[in-house]
Design an enzyme around this catalytic site. Structure first.
Site: not given
Ligand code: SAM
Length: 238
Positions: A88, A116, A153, A168
């Site tokens: 994220p 996490e 796509r 699209d």
């Molecule tokens: N503690 C992290 C933070 O707040 O930045 C979030 C960890 S999340 C619970 C677990 C995993 O989900 C991440 O390591 C990532 O690979 C994936 N993930 C979660 N949200 C994402 C997003 N918006 N885009 C891409 N990957 C995401």
């Protein structure tokens, strides 16, 4: 184009890719998806991939070792590939970035975190950190699928009717126009008459107006760099 996915839940990816546009693209050989179970790259006898965070705090953190081992295993063939860490905290994924990935990368590795997140040091081994939006998912698998699906796509030949990708949302800087199919009248809700007229010029103009109207209502932020003709239509709508 080839996608390689590193995850502790391979079945999530394997199930989704079998269906629809992706399934057809795989069958046609336009795209290849290989999924690797991260647990196969751990030296721990219980195939553990996570541990407690240094400094304390909630949850578990994914260890670097299995990711490092998996990345080195993939890189052993010395073929070029873009390594993308799903997070994220990454650069936001958009249709433009999907287009860029399709045009510039013949192979991509999508690295999925859980818990996490992943030990920060994994970033030393990736090319990019990508987020699919400003929200937090429980794992990177959905993000990997979002990227694979939207990029595939755009690969020529992946869609039955190639024009459908061109039309699209986001492809021309605004949202798509409304679509209708049979029945012509559903409980009094009628298909716009112009679509039944057979007049292709009128239909194209109606669609353009509807697309701009839709964008103005829901995503005015997209309405930049319009052509003079689109600007004229937009002014009429305001
Ligand atoms: N503690 C992290 C933070 O707040 O930045 C979030 C960890 S999340 C619970 C677990 C995993 O989900 C991440 O390591 C990532 O690979 C994936 N993930 C979660 N949200 C994402 C997003 N918006 N885009 C891409 N990957 C995401």
């Amino acid at each position: 184009m080839k996608f390689e996915v590193l995850t502790i839940f391979p079945e999530i990816i394997e199930c989704y890719i079998k269906h629809g546009v992706l399934g057809k693209a795989l069958n046609k050989g336009i795209v290849e998806v290989k999924v690797y179970n991260l647990r196969d790259f751990t030296s721990d006898k219980h195939k553990k991939v996570d541990d407690y965070p240094y400094g304390g705090g909630a949850g578990m953190v994914m260890q670097i070792e299995p990711f490092y081992n998996a990345i080195m295993h993939l890189k052993a063939d010395e073929k070029p590939r873009k390594l993308v860490l799903l997070s994220p905290q990454g650069r936001k994924f958009t249709q433009k970035l999907a287009q860029k990935f399709m045009e510039e990368s013949k192979a991509m590795v999508l690295i999925c975190g859980r818990y996490e997140g992943i030990d920060e040091r994994v970033k030393a081994f990736v090319d990019e950190e990508v987020s699919i939006g400003d929200y937090v998912l429980s794992g990177g698998e959905l993000a990997a699928l979002v990227i694979i699906d939207s990029v595939v796509r755009l690969i020529p030949g992946a869609l039955g009717d190639e024009l459908s990708a061109v039309e699209d949302s986001f492809m021309k800087g605004f949202l798509d126009y409304p679509h209708y199919t049979r029945p012509e009248d559903f409980k009094g809700m009628k298909v716009p008459e112009v679509l039944l007229s057979g007049d292709h010029k009128k239909i194209a103009l109606w669609r353009k107006r509807q697309a701009l109207k839709n964008t103005l209502k829901n995503r005015p932020d997209l309405l930049k760099n319009l052509s003079p003709e689109d600007m004229r239509i937009l002014k009429e709508l305001c």
